[in-house]
Design a protein around this motif. Structure first.
Motif, PDB file in Angstrom:
ATOM      1  N   LEU A 136       0.832  -1.190   0.000  1.00 43.94           N
ATOM      2  CA  LEU A 136       0.000   0.000   0.000  1.00 43.94           C
ATOM      3  C   LEU A 136       0.872   1.248   0.000  1.00 43.94           C
ATOM      4  O   LEU A 136       1.742   1.396   0.846  1.00 43.94           O
ATOM      5  CB  LEU A 136      -0.888   0.024   1.254  1.00 43.94           C
ATOM      6  CG  LEU A 136      -2.184  -0.774   1.196  1.00 43.94           C
ATOM      7  CD1 LEU A 136      -2.778  -0.922   2.584  1.00 43.94           C
ATOM      8  CD2 LEU A 136      -3.190  -0.094   0.278  1.00 43.94           C
ATOM      9  N   SER A 140      -6.108   2.020   2.306  1.00 50.75           N
ATOM     10  CA  SER A 140      -6.277   0.635   2.712  1.00 50.75           C
ATOM     11  C   SER A 140      -6.875  -0.162   1.563  1.00 50.75           C
ATOM     12  O   SER A 140      -7.257   0.396   0.534  1.00 50.75           O
ATOM     13  CB  SER A 140      -7.197   0.570   3.938  1.00 50.75           C
ATOM     14  OG  SER A 140      -8.462   1.124   3.617  1.00 50.75           O
ATOM     15  N   TYR A 141      -6.945  -1.452   1.779  1.00 47.08           N
ATOM     16  CA  TYR A 141      -7.517  -2.318   0.766  1.00 47.08           C
ATOM     17  C   TYR A 141      -9.051  -2.239   0.817  1.00 47.08           C
ATOM     18  O   TYR A 141      -9.635  -1.682   1.743  1.00 47.08           O
ATOM     19  CB  TYR A 141      -7.118  -3.778   1.018  1.00 47.08           C
ATOM     20  CG  TYR A 141      -5.629  -4.041   0.965  1.00 47.08           C
ATOM     21  CD1 TYR A 141      -4.992  -4.682   2.026  1.00 47.08           C
ATOM     22  CD2 TYR A 141      -4.869  -3.677  -0.137  1.00 47.08           C
ATOM     23  CE1 TYR A 141      -3.642  -4.946   1.991  1.00 47.08           C
ATOM     24  CE2 TYR A 141      -3.506  -3.926  -0.177  1.00 47.08           C
ATOM     25  CZ  TYR A 141      -2.892  -4.560   0.895  1.00 47.08           C
ATOM     26  OH  TYR A 141      -1.557  -4.820   0.856  1.00 47.08           O
ATOM     27  N   VAL A 153      -9.452   0.643  -5.466  1.00 47.48           N
ATOM     28  CA  VAL A 153      -8.015   0.726  -5.186  1.00 47.48           C
ATOM     29  C   VAL A 153      -7.331   0.905  -6.534  1.00 47.48           C
ATOM     30  O   VAL A 153      -7.554   0.119  -7.467  1.00 47.48           O
ATOM     31  CB  VAL A 153      -7.528  -0.556  -4.481  1.00 47.48           C
ATOM     32  CG1 VAL A 153      -6.014  -0.548  -4.368  1.00 47.48           C
ATOM     33  CG2 VAL A 153      -8.151  -0.676  -3.105  1.00 47.48           C
ATOM     34  N   GLY A 184      -7.475   3.258  -1.576  1.00 43.94           N
ATOM     35  CA  GLY A 184      -6.030   3.183  -1.403  1.00 43.94           C
ATOM     36  C   GLY A 184      -5.338   3.130  -2.747  1.00 43.94           C
ATOM     37  O   GLY A 184      -5.978   2.989  -3.800  1.00 43.94           O
ATOM     38  N   VAL A 186      -1.913   1.156  -4.499  1.00 44.93           N
ATOM     39  CA  VAL A 186      -0.982   0.059  -4.262  1.00 44.93           C
ATOM     40  C   VAL A 186       0.135   0.090  -5.286  1.00 44.93           C
ATOM     41  O   VAL A 186       0.005   0.668  -6.367  1.00 44.93           O
ATOM     42  CB  VAL A 186      -1.703  -1.307  -4.329  1.00 44.93           C
ATOM     43  CG1 VAL A 186      -2.667  -1.458  -3.183  1.00 44.93           C
ATOM     44  CG2 VAL A 186      -2.392  -1.515  -5.660  1.00 44.93           C
TER      45      VAL A 186
ATOM     46  N   ASN B 567      -7.507   1.391   8.771  1.00 43.84           N
ATOM     47  CA  ASN B 567      -7.940   0.103   8.219  1.00 43.84           C
ATOM     48  C   ASN B 567      -6.766  -0.700   7.677  1.00 43.84           C
ATOM     49  O   ASN B 567      -6.756  -1.924   7.717  1.00 43.84           O
ATOM     50  CB  ASN B 567      -8.948   0.336   7.086  1.00 43.84           C
ATOM     51  CG  ASN B 567     -10.314   0.724   7.631  1.00 43.84           C
ATOM     52  OD1 ASN B 567     -10.636   0.446   8.782  1.00 43.84           O
ATOM     53  ND2 ASN B 567     -11.105   1.383   6.803  1.00 43.84           N
ATOM     54  N   SER B 568      -5.741  -0.003   7.179  1.00 40.02           N
ATOM     55  CA  SER B 568      -4.603  -0.710   6.589  1.00 40.02           C
ATOM     56  C   SER B 568      -3.776  -1.415   7.654  1.00 40.02           C
ATOM     57  O   SER B 568      -2.968  -2.277   7.339  1.00 40.02           O
ATOM     58  CB  SER B 568      -3.727   0.262   5.801  1.00 40.02           C
ATOM     59  OG  SER B 568      -3.325   1.325   6.644  1.00 40.02           O
ATOM     60  N   ARG B 571      -5.327  -6.619  10.221  1.00 44.51           N
ATOM     61  CA  ARG B 571      -5.042  -7.830   9.450  1.00 44.51           C
ATOM     62  C   ARG B 571      -5.861  -8.978  10.028  1.00 44.51           C
ATOM     63  O   ARG B 571      -6.380  -8.874  11.143  1.00 44.51           O
ATOM     64  CB  ARG B 571      -3.551  -8.179   9.549  1.00 44.51           C
ATOM     65  CG  ARG B 571      -2.654  -7.115   8.997  1.00 44.51           C
ATOM     66  CD  ARG B 571      -1.217  -7.236   9.534  1.00 44.51           C
ATOM     67  NE  ARG B 571      -0.557  -5.952   9.419  1.00 44.51           N
ATOM     68  CZ  ARG B 571       0.067  -5.545   8.307  1.00 44.51           C
ATOM     69  NH1 ARG B 571       0.122  -6.326   7.254  1.00 44.51           N
ATOM     70  NH2 ARG B 571       0.643  -4.341   8.271  1.00 44.51           N
ATOM     71  N   THR B 624       1.151  -0.019   9.511  1.00 41.97           N
ATOM     72  CA  THR B 624       0.075   0.099   8.517  1.00 41.97           C
ATOM     73  C   THR B 624       0.446  -0.607   7.227  1.00 41.97           C
ATOM     74  O   THR B 624      -0.398  -1.235   6.593  1.00 41.97           O
ATOM     75  CB  THR B 624      -0.224   1.576   8.215  1.00 41.97           C
ATOM     76  OG1 THR B 624       1.000   2.214   7.783  1.00 41.97           O
ATOM     77  CG2 THR B 624      -0.769   2.273   9.440  1.00 41.97           C
ATOM     78  N   THR B 625       1.696  -0.505   6.819  1.00 40.85           N
ATOM     79  CA  THR B 625       2.078  -1.159   5.580  1.00 40.85           C
ATOM     80  C   THR B 625       3.561  -1.505   5.655  1.00 40.85           C
ATOM     81  O   THR B 625       4.286  -0.971   6.487  1.00 40.85           O
ATOM     82  CB  THR B 625       1.779  -0.262   4.374  1.00 40.85           C
ATOM     83  OG1 THR B 625       2.062  -0.981   3.173  1.00 40.85           O
ATOM     84  CG2 THR B 625       2.603   1.010   4.385  1.00 40.85           C
TER      85      THR B 625
END
Lengths: 349, 641
Positions: A136, A140-141, A153, A184, A186, B567-568, B571, B624-625
């Motif tokens: 990302l 977010s996804y 996305v 998001g 990516v 949100n990222s 998991r 987050t990522t």
């Protein structure tokens, strides 16, 4: 003796064998490295986490003329629940015994603040980004459990094309005259196989139900990560339900047995008679399989001579040692005995 | 020695190289290691609020749209309005050409057809129901039954009478049997007496005198028998007349003074017997001279006399025989026996004759009784035949009555149905008249006016065009009622909104607007009532125009939470939802960071953040990522920014 007599020759042979050994190790290293290079094939390990249960990842690719619908997916999920129950597997609390995702591919016109484009779209459902954890850049996804399905996305290329930047979470694009929120941005996979397999340009991911409402499209790919109490359990469930699909157990495809089979069937691997068009990640995985097969073949080739050399050296050394022992052992024994006798005599004195 | 130096020199070089590499790796180990570690970006977990936004699009339309329609086919002469034009109630919209419309002509024709059908039906259904023939047939049958019953009554034989007759037959049969037995005995005795008599017959000791006397006795007996038979026959023939005379004579005798002086029955009876003959002659002579009664009386009297004479003759013959026998038998030792057997024989003959007569009488009685029974049987048969006839007639009568009843019911039903049909026809005619009137008055003056205030949204016909029945000529938005917009959402999304909330409105994806939208109702979406809901918004504000496409965004009421993560950072795997937080460990070469897994529960979620609870607290760094997949307790490096 032989080594002393042919010192230079032995050294040269030794260097060659060593080089070949190193090359074999490198090929072996490449073999194992290739097996873990593609994140889209590691969903089972990611989903397992710290669980004691075994998991397997299975993918089903449907022919171009016959995909499935969301209703088929809902029905299949019930089948999976029942199959797991039949083997006494039941999720407790917040645990889950399987996760799945499905996707379809197409094209759609999308407009941003700086421009518009006709972009390839992957319409996704389920937990798609569990299987494809693209990095990302922001936001977010999207997932099926989201309340609003009007979120998309973008990949970096499309984000640059439409907005000129990548920090786009919360902005809006227009698709089919309706606004969609960017969830998001990516970054696409950086491995060589994926880069080579994906040739479509900047694209986006959107919810399958929204895409299907715009352009009716059947689902072409279904991915499942499921508890696998015995080998082939998850694969059999998928094959039983989707008999017409090309089913692959991703979690077992980079193992040495599968690789050896790929080497044996190398000639017929590219022969396709089922009308299935694989998505780019499957093409990348197959490319990796081919490379892995090549690495395995090279490893075998490179290891043969060092192995033979090692065996020969061992044999020669054993022989030499045997001769030397036969020759010197009595003398040494006598010397040892004499020394002991002298010591004893000195002691007595 | 030099060789040893060379060997040591080699080792020294290797050792130097090794140390250099070691130092290099030691000083740059952090850098090298960092380069190999996954790079992560982090964010604080902090408290905040979660606001779920429900987004969608809708089209603004008037709450109320008035459709201007026409109920007939007419030609439009001119159109007085255009789309977008404001109109008030009473404003002219369309002018129609003159003349009847096709619908009016058709309606008038339909009315005429119905009226004609009604008249024809009136004539056809004037039915009269006459049952005279059937009633006459019933009456005839009843009369026949009565007559037959009257005839039958004559042949009615009661059970008592029949029993009496059959008992009489039985009694007569018994009497015949008894008489037969007695007769047989008497005949047997006679035969025995005859045989005994023959043994001791005076014919053995005497000659002709006894025989002659016997012959004379025999002749006298035959004459007596003949006389008795004659008397019996004549009694049957003339007995009635004789009885009349006898009764009359007895009456005369009983009326006489001499009779009245007698006191006892025996004296009276003897007196009657004594005087009967004389009085009977007197009565005949006085009352019945020259009549059949006199003839009958004389005949019977003569017969009686003949019988009496014959009896006397028989007695004389007997006496003569006795004398002859006595005379003959004076010297015969069997004289007494002969007389005895003769007497026996006489007695046996007399007994035999009496028994024969009794038997004959009994047989006659039996015959009469049987005849009586036979006659009664015939009467009974006749009675049965009449009864059968009456039953047949009764059945026919009941059939006739039933058929008449059914006929009346059918006729009544037909009458009712006809009445209903006629009523329906009348109703149709009334409706047709109403329709004609309605069509006639609908477009009086050939102009169409607006009935509401509003803005003309659309005009669906042009001058010179032909309208169709029930066609919408124009649509007028009734702006007084306001505007609305609807948005289709899922049932899950509908739960997040509350009626009365305001939504953000944008008319294009490039920005907001002055339009306000307030949620007024949530109802089922007719297109998919099971899974979808329609949110209905009341639209107001500047620049509201019907047909404008708007984007709406309405949020759930915000709620605050202690820990909110992007949100990222969230998991999930087989063990549930979790986040990775950054854990720092000091080391001689600087802080080492690792990722630590924390299991969480998602409490709420919006497009950007999620509220969680679990082992995480505010101000923890959540990952987050990352550039590579990370696992629990894996060493990581923080992103340089």
């Amino acid at each position: 003796m032989i080594f002393k007599r042919h010192k230079k020759l032995c050294l040269s042979i030794g260097c060659v064998l060593l080089a070949l050994l190193v090359l074999a190790m490198v090929c072996l290293g490449i073999f194992f490295r290739l097996g873990s290079r593609l994140e889209s094939q590691q969903a089972a390990e990611r989903f397992q986490g710290e669980s004691q249960e075994r998991f397997a990842q299975v993918s089903a690719y449907f022919p171009a003329t016959g995909g499935v619908t969301e209703q088929d997916i809902w029905t299949f999920r019930q089948t999976v629940d029942q199959k797991l129950l039949d083997v006494s597997l039941e999720a407790e609390g917040s645990e889950a015994l399987y996760a799945d995702a499905y996707s379809a591919q197409g094209e759609i016109a999308v407009e941003g603040s700086r421009g518009r484009a006709t972009a390839p779209v992957i319409a996704v459902g389920g937990d798609f980004f569990l299987f494809h954890p693209l990095q990302l850049r922001c936001g977010s996804y999207i997932s099926q459990s989201d309340l609003m399905h009007d979120r998309v996305v973008l990949d970096e290329e499309l984000a640059w094309k439409l907005f000129g930047g990548v920090e786009l979470a919360g902005l809006t694009v227009e698709i089919n005259g309706e606004p969609y929120v960017i969830a998001g941005v990516v970054q696409r996979e950086k491995d060589s196989a994926s880069e080579e397999a994906y040739t479509l340009g900047g694209g986006l991911y959107m919810h399958y139900d929204r895409f299907n409402a715009i352009k009716e499209t059947k689902i072409s790919c279904y991915e499942l990560v499921c508890a696998n109490p015995i080998s082939g359990f998850a694969l059999d469930i998928v094959k039983e339900r989707f008999a017409a699909a090309d089913c692959v157990e991703n979690s077992a495809r980079f193992k040495i047995e599968q690789c050896a089979e790929n080497v044996i069937n190398f000639g017929s691997r590219t022969l396709k008679t089922d009308g299935v068009i694989h998505p780019y990640w499957e093409s990348a995985a197959r490319m990796m399989e081919n490379r892995q097969a090549a690495a395995l073949v090279l490893f075998v080739i490179f290891i043969i001579l060092p192995l033979i050399g090692a065996i020969a050296a061992i044999v020669i050394l054993l022989k030499a040692a045997k001769g030397k022992i036969r020759r010197e052992l009595p003398e040494q024994m006598e010397k040892f005995s004499q020394r002991r006798w002298e010591k004893r005599a000195a002691k007595e004195e | 020695m030099n060789e040893k130096k060379k060997n040591r020199g080699w080792v020294k070089n290797v050792a130097i190289i090794f140390l250099v590499v070691l130092l290099f790796l030691t000083f740059f180990s952090n850098t090298i290691m960092n380069r190999s570690l996954p790079e992560v970006s982090v964010k604080y977990a902090e408290s905040g609020s979660i606001t779920t936004q429900i987004r969608g699009t809708g089209t603004i339309e008037a709450v109320d749209t008035y459709q201007v329609t026409i109920k007939e086919s007419r030609k439009i002469k001119s159109v007085a309005v255009s789309p977008g034009q404001q109109v008030a109630a009473g404003d002219l919209l369309f002018v129609l050409s003159e003349g009847d419309s096709d619908e009016l002509a058709a309606a008038k024709e339909a009315l005429e057809t119905l009226e004609l059908s009604y008249q024809k039906a009136l004539i056809t259904n004037e039915a009269e129901y006459d049952y005279t023939r059937q009633e006459r047939a019933i009456t005839k049958l009843e009369k026949q039954i009565n007559e037959t019953d009257a005839l039958r009554r004559d042949y009615l034989v009661s059970a008592e009478v029949y029993k009496k007759a059959t008992d009489a037959v039985k009694t007569a049969e018994d009497a015949v049997n008894v008489a037969q037995v007695k007769y047989d005995q008497a005949a047997k005795d006679l035969k025995a007496a005859e045989s005994d008599f023959e043994v001791v017959s005076p014919g053995n000791t005497d000659g002709g005198a006894v025989t002659a006397a016997m012959n004379a006795l025999e002749a006298a007996r035959k004459a007596l028998s003949d006389a008795e038979n004659t008397l019996e026959t004549n009694t049957l023939l003339y007995g009635a007349h004789y009885t009349i005379v006898e009764n009359a004579a007895k009456s005369e005798i009983m009326a006489s003074d001499e009779y009245l002086t007698l006191t006892t029955d025996s004296e009276r009876e003897a007196f009657i017997n004594q005087k009967l003959g004389v009085y009977m002659d007197y009565v005949v002579t006085r009352d019945h001279k020259g009549t059949d009664i006199e003839t009958s009386y004389n005949t019977l009297t003569a017969n009686k006399k003949a019988v009496a004479d014959a009896k006397a003759a028989v007695n004389s013959a007997k006496a003569a025989l006795d004398n002859a026998v006595v005379n003959q038998q004076a010297g015969n030792q069997n004289q007494l026996n002969y007389l005895y057997y003769l007497q026996n024989l006489e007695g046996a003959k007399a007994t035999e004759e009496v028994m024969a007569k009794l038997l004959s009488d009994a047989k006659k009685t039996l015959e009469n009784a049987k005849g009586e029974v036979s006659a009664l049987d015939e009467k009974k048969d006749s009675y049965k035949k009449y009864t059968d006839t009456i039953e047949g007639l009764q059945e026919n009568l009941e059939d006739a009555k039933f058929e008449l009843e059914q006929q009346k019911k059918e006729d009544e039903k037909a009458q009712k149905l006809t009445a209903l049909d006629m009523q329906a026809l009348r109703n149709d005619i009334a409706k047709a008249r109403e329709n004609v009137e309605k069509i006639s008055t609908g477009t009086a003056g050939g102009e169409i006016y607006s009935e509401v205030n509003g803005i003309v949204k659309s005009v669906n016909i042009t001058s010179g065009g032909m309208t169709e029945y029930n066609q919408t000529l124009a649509a007028i938005e009734v702006v007084d009622r306001g505007y609305c917009a609807t948005m289709s959402v899922t049932a899950e999304q509908a739960k997040k909104v509350t009626v009365g909330d305001f939504a953000n409105v944008s008319t294009g994806w490039w920005g907001g607007s002055d339009i306000t939208a307030r949620l007024t109702s949530v109802r089922n979406d007719p297109a998919n009532p099971r899974e979808k809901r329609l949110l209905v918004f009341d639209i107001s504000g500047g620049g509201v125009e019907s047909g404008t496409q708007i984007s709406l965004s309405i949020g759930e009421r915000s709620r605050s939470y202690d820990v909110i993560v992007p949100n990222s950072a969230l998991r999930s795997d087989a063990n549930g939802d979790f986040v990775y937080i950054v854990t720092a460990k000091p080391s001689p070469l600087g802080n080492r960071y690792s990722a630590t897994r924390i299991d969480v529960q998602v409490l709420a979620k919006d497009d950007v953040n999620a509220a969680v609870s679990g082992g995480i607290s505010a101000y923890d760094y959540v990952i987050t990522t990352s550039t590579k997949p990370i696992e629990n307790n894996m060493l990581i490096r923080m992103a340089e920014s």
